[in-house]
Design a protein around this motif. Structure first.
Motif, PDB file in Angstrom:
ATOM      1  N   THR A 209      -3.388   7.368   0.886  1.00  0.00           N
ATOM      2  CA  THR A 209      -3.145   6.217   0.011  1.00  0.00           C
ATOM      3  C   THR A 209      -3.110   6.658  -1.446  1.00  0.00           C
ATOM      4  O   THR A 209      -4.004   7.349  -1.935  1.00  0.00           O
ATOM      5  CB  THR A 209      -4.233   5.166   0.213  1.00  0.00           C
ATOM      6  OG1 THR A 209      -4.213   4.727   1.582  1.00  0.00           O
ATOM      7  CG2 THR A 209      -4.019   3.977  -0.705  1.00  0.00           C
TER       8      THR A 209
ATOM      9  N   VAL B  98       0.881  -1.171   0.000  1.00  0.00           N
ATOM     10  CA  VAL B  98       0.000   0.000   0.000  1.00  0.00           C
ATOM     11  C   VAL B  98       0.918   1.221   0.000  1.00  0.00           C
ATOM     12  O   VAL B  98       1.609   1.496   0.983  1.00  0.00           O
ATOM     13  CB  VAL B  98      -0.936   0.030   1.222  1.00  0.00           C
ATOM     14  CG1 VAL B  98      -1.816   1.272   1.189  1.00  0.00           C
ATOM     15  CG2 VAL B  98      -1.782  -1.236   1.267  1.00  0.00           C
TER      16      VAL B  98
ATOM     17  N   THR C  40      -2.509   0.572  -4.371  1.00  0.00           N
ATOM     18  CA  THR C  40      -2.417  -0.697  -3.649  1.00  0.00           C
ATOM     19  C   THR C  40      -2.032  -1.802  -4.636  1.00  0.00           C
ATOM     20  O   THR C  40      -2.595  -1.887  -5.733  1.00  0.00           O
ATOM     21  CB  THR C  40      -3.755  -1.057  -2.982  1.00  0.00           C
ATOM     22  OG1 THR C  40      -4.114  -0.023  -2.062  1.00  0.00           O
ATOM     23  CG2 THR C  40      -3.644  -2.387  -2.231  1.00  0.00           C
TER      24      THR C  40
END
Length: 996
Positions: free
Chosen positions: A64, A52, A67
């Motif tokens: 984020t 991640v 991923t």
């Protein structure tokens, strides 16, 4: 390298001595732009891991970005020379950086047998400075220098010797082993602070300066932070050109530019021999030999750029080296008129950043001199730029001259550099408002590219000796005292860094004054008390200022009554003098001699009139007065003299009672005979007198005492005995005192040689079964007993009087300074015997400090008794009643009675030494069955802490002697005996229970 880092390396080597395999990860590039391919390499005991990727905003916020699941893991073999050539692991993941990724530092976490491991990398905009013209440089070279991934670093760690070359293609350089830890400790506080201000910035690695030789020139501001120790020649050259071309540098890093490095293998290998002997470029290209920048054969010290060098700096708050627990870790501010200190409220010598320990753990310094209480760059030949202005100072430990100097300078090309040469400056950006304000001032000015004039010198000033960060220093103060009749000339010298014109404004108490000059004449004749004078140096919209506080010394008052050399002055005596516009109080002294060696009264008043009731008839006196305000006292007036009126004499007859009654003893030693008068044969007899003939106890008839009286009649044949005579008249509103009583009647009067007389006695103790009279108000008796822990002698169960015996007890009470600020003029001409020290007594109607109704300085007898200045019973000018009593001592914790004590003319003893229940808060030191006040509060803040030790230590190291607050055992010397007393109360965190 610090001792603590060496310890970390040694521990790591002890756990992994042979490095047969290595877990962790790395990337093929330290920084990327959108469109670049970034490759990840990992070794882990997990068969697969998930990635991640997150952008780091601050220490707790990560956004984020992407991923990636089921990345192939597994433990990879590690060559023995991986620290040198890299690990050569297979690619675990290859990605192309998306165009939507914002510039910043990114992090990916994955699992290993040792826990979570992380890899850092930077994303930059496609074009440098297109996102922001502020650049934060990440010290990736330093990360690799300390990284021992694969077995070695650039440091010896016995038994492993250092390598001359280390690879970027191995775990640790930008992972948890070193890079991640230092990024979060040193860079994140800075970038979090920038993000909180909504100030955009870009990152660059050390290698980016090699890839783009013009990188620095594209930015407006470049910031270094933390530990930026390893510099290449091209990076240094770019920064020098950047400054000379008008760029602005904020250095918030310590041990900066200490080693020169080179690169090999297209930037994947860092080279630093740290010794000219094995370096193959010696005598080939001497300027690129990888040694300390200041050393042979390079001779290009880092102080030529930054003004300071680790060579003159050292360690602060590094383990036991100058630790924060001993008062180290902050900077003392100097040249506080500089715009860098705007809105901080700092004065010369004030220490800031201590709570965040911004000074440390490695700091850089310079050679300098103290001139007029200011640190001045007087050694430009050592390499520091001539215009470097020292703004802050911290001691350091590396050599005898070690220290660290904050500073600032401009370059001829319009550049500027702010230098905070300490690794931990960024810790202050977390929670120290002063550090934040200073850094914000610099950033704002650099963004505006607009600077005010520099005020380089000023007049007048005073010099003050002060201990700052455990250093005895002389500082430049602009708090001055001026005579009321003088004119003070203030002046400044100011220059604009780039030669712009300067105008001036002067203000007094924020009111504009006429003129536009760098000097200002201020007549003090119209001023009262304290004035604030401010000079402004102005260039366009930019202004610098410097401020003085000018406290007026009032002129001596002119005396008016009683006239000089006057005679037959009426008793009581009325004194008068003229009012002074710069004063709000006056001190009057009356003495028996013109040199005032025998002062009989000294007091302060707020009016220009006072009446003294305690002067004798037919006596010559000398008097003088001085004027004072809240800030200064002036000289005394001229000395005047006068003589009081003659004493009144009476012609009397005595008619004693018949018979020969028995004589009753009344303890003559406690009496004051104020009259031996012959009583006339009239209905009543009046006696008038202003002062007793015998001054024993108390010191005269005082309208605040309570007296008892009786009389006796006698002739050659008979003595009536001491009998009470009915009081028929008492006038207590004036002095002299008048007593009137009925005559005696009885047998035939016989007058032989004028020896027939009536005798009147007045005493401060009551006679049994006699009448009493009381004047307008009463004096109350104070009877206290207390022991000081520091002075307590266990062999005698009393206290030492060493300060008295060596004659260093002051003749004037010592409590007129902070925090007491007691204005009483209590003093003795000769110190009585057996005195331990002065104490300050407070009487309160409640427990709170604001209920204090009286304060008085008294003496503490070695027996523990608190006594008057004559070493006898202590009386206070206050009505009888119930009071909490506080005892203050200059280096012991203050104590207070557990409950209100009843005070009257016959007060009983309150003995603090017999039990904890006597103390408010029930806390005292028990020694040999006696309770004592705790020793060690040398700074009188009510706590026994390291701040008291900071006062003690310089006196201890200098073997100081005298009447000192750090001498807690009261023997006139500051020794380890005082430390032993302090330490036991320090570790117990003792503090006063008296409410403040």
């Amino acid at each position: 390298m610090t001792k603590s880092l060496l310890f970390i390396i040694l521990v790591f080597l002890a756990v992994h001595p042979a490095f047969p395999q290595l877990e962790g990860g790395y990337v093929n590039k330290q920084s990327v732009i959108p469109g670049d391919t970034l490759k990840f390499y990992i070794s882990t005991t997990s068969a697969t891991v998930n990635f991640v990727i997150k952008r780091i905003v601050n220490s707790s916020t990560l956004v984020t970005a992407a991923t990636y699941n089921n990345i192939t893991g597994g433990v990879k073999s590690t060559p023995d020379s991986s620290y040198y050539y890299g690990c050569n692991w297979p690619v675990a993941l290859s990605i192309v950086i998306p165009s939507v990724w914002l510039p910043g530092m990114y992090r990916v976490d994955f699992n290993t047998s040792l826990g979570t491991n992380s890899i850092l990398f930077m994303v930059k905009p496609p074009t440098p400075a297109s996102y922001s013209n502020v650049l934060v440089v990440v010290p990736t070279n330093t990360w690799q220098a300390y990284n021992n991934g694969g077995g070695k670093s650039l440091y010896d760690a016995s038994p492993v010797t250092r390598s001359y070359k280390v690879s970027f293609l191995r775990p640790g350089g930008n992972t948890v082993s070193y890079g991640l830890y230092n990024f979060y400790k040193q860079e994140i506080p800075l970038t979090s602070w920038l993000n909180a201000k909504a100030q955009k910035f870009e990152y660059a690695s050390d290698w980016d300066f090699e890839k783009d030789p013009t990188l620095a020139s594209k930015y407006k501001i470049i910031i270094f932070a933390g530990h930026d120790e390893y510099w290449s020649a091209l990076k240094r050259k770019q920064i020098v050109n950047f400054l000379n071309s008008g760029g602005k540098v904020m250095n918030l890093a310590g041990n900066i530019c200490w080693w020169q490095v080179r690169y090999e293998n297209n930037g994947n290998t860092l080279v630093c021999y740290k010794d000219y002997v094995p370096d193959p470029l010696l005598h080939v290209v001497d300027s690129l030999v990888t040694v300390n920048w200041y050393n042979y054969p390079v001779y290009n010290g880092e102080n030529k750029i930054f003004g300071t060098t680790f060579n003159y700096g050292g360690y602060v708050n590094d383990g036991t080296t100058l630790p924060a627990s001993a008062g180290y870790g902050g900077y003392a501010a100097f040249n506080t008129q500089h715009w860098v200190y705007n809105n901080t409220g700092l004065n010369e010598g004030d220490v800031f950043g201590f709570n965040s320990t911004i000074a440390g753990y490695e700091v850089d310094g310079m050679k300098f001199s103290w001139v007029n209480g200011l640190p001045v760059n007087t050694f430009p030949s050592q390499g520091t730029p001539p215009g470097y202005k020292i703004l802050g100072y911290s001691p350091a430990q590396r050599s005898d001259t070690s220290s660290s100097e904050l500073g600032f300078y401009y370059t001829p090309g319009g550049g500027a550099l702010f230098n905070a040469p300490t690794i931990d400056w960024d810790q202050g950006l977390v929670d120290d408002t002063t550090t934040q304000t200073i850094t914000n001032n610099v950033l704002t000015r650099f963004l505006q590219n607009s600077f005010p004039p520099d005020i380089d010198s000023w007049s007048p000033f005073t010099l003050q000796n002060k201990t700052i960060i455990n250093q005895p220093l002389t500082i430049n103060k602009r708090d001055i005292l001026v005579n009321q009749t003088d004119t003070t000339v203030f002046s400044i010298s100011a220059q604009h860094p780039f030669g712009l014109a300067i105008s001036y404004i002067w203000k007094v108490n924020n009111i504009n004054q006429a003129g536009n000059s760098n000097t200002f004449s201020f007549p003090n004749t119209h001023s009262t008390g304290k004035n604030v004078i401010t000079a402004y140096a102005i260039s366009g919209a930019d202004t610098s200022k410097i401020t003085w506080t000018s406290s007026t010394i009032p002129s001596p008052p002119v005396l008016s009554q009683p006239a000089n050399n006057s005679a037959a002055v009426t008793v009581p005596v009325v004194f008068m003098w003229n009012k002074n516009s710069a004063a709000n109080k006056y001190y009057i002294q009356v003495a028996l001699d013109s040199l005032f060696t025998n002062i009989i009264d000294s007091t302060s008043v707020t009016d220009t009139t006072i009446i003294f009731n305690n002067l004798n008839y037919n006596s010559k006196y000398y008097w003088r007065v001085n004027s004072a305000n809240n800030y200064a006292s002036g000289a005394y007036s001229s000395v005047w003299s006068f003589t009081t009126q003659q004493q009144i004499n009476f012609t009397v007859k005595a008619v004693p009672q018949a018979g020969n009654p028995s004589v009753t003893s009344f303890g003559v030693t406690n009496l004051i005979i104020i009259a031996n008068v012959i009583v006339p044969d009239t209905t009543t007899i009046t006696y008038s007198k202003s002062k007793p003939d015998s001054l024993t106890n108390p010191a005269g008839i005082d309208s605040l005492y309570k007296f008892y009286w009786n009389a006796a009649s006698n002739n050659l044949q008979f003595n009536s005995g001491y009998v009470a005579i009915p009081l028929s008249k008492l006038d207590s509103t004036i002095n002299p005192l008048r007593l009137t009583w009925l005559k005696k009647s009885g047998t035939q009067w016989v007058n032989i040689g004028g020896k027939i007389k009536d005798t009147l006695f007045i005493s401060t103790i009551p006679f049994s079964s006699l009448g009493t009279f009381a004047l307008a108000s009463s004096k109350t008796l104070l009877k206290l007993k207390v022991f000081l822990e520091g002075a307590f002698d266990t062999t005698l169960s009393s206290m030492t009087d060493k300060l008295d015996s060596i004659n260093i007890l002051p003749k004037v009470q010592p409590y007129n300074i902070a925090p007491y600020l007691y204005s009483g003029t209590d003093s003795v001409s000769v110190m009585p015997s057996n005195i331990t020290d002065w104490v300050l007594i407070e009487l309160r109607t409640g427990i709170a400090a604001n209920t204090t109704v009286l304060r008085k300085a008294l003496l503490l007898n070695k027996s523990g008794a608190i006594v008057s200045l004559n070493n006898d019973d202590a009386y206070l000018n206050i009505n009888a009643g119930n009071y909490y009593i506080v005892i203050n001592h200059r280096n012991h914790l203050s104590v207070m009675t557990a409950a209100p004590d009843t005070l009257s003319s016959t007060t009983g003893l309150y003995d603090f030494t017999i039990g904890l229940s006597k103390y408010y808060g029930n806390d005292a030191r028990l020694i040999n069955g006696r309770y004592c006040m705790f020793a060690g509060d040398s700074n009188k803040d009510g706590l026994i802490t390291s701040l008291d030790f900071n006062l003690f230590y310089p006196d201890f190291t200098n073997a100081a002697t005298g009447y000192l607050n750090t001498d807690v055992n009261l023997d006139g010397m500051v020794t380890s005996l005082d430390y032993n007393l302090f330490y036991i109360n320090f570790v117990s965190a003792k503090q006063s229970n008296v409410p403040r």
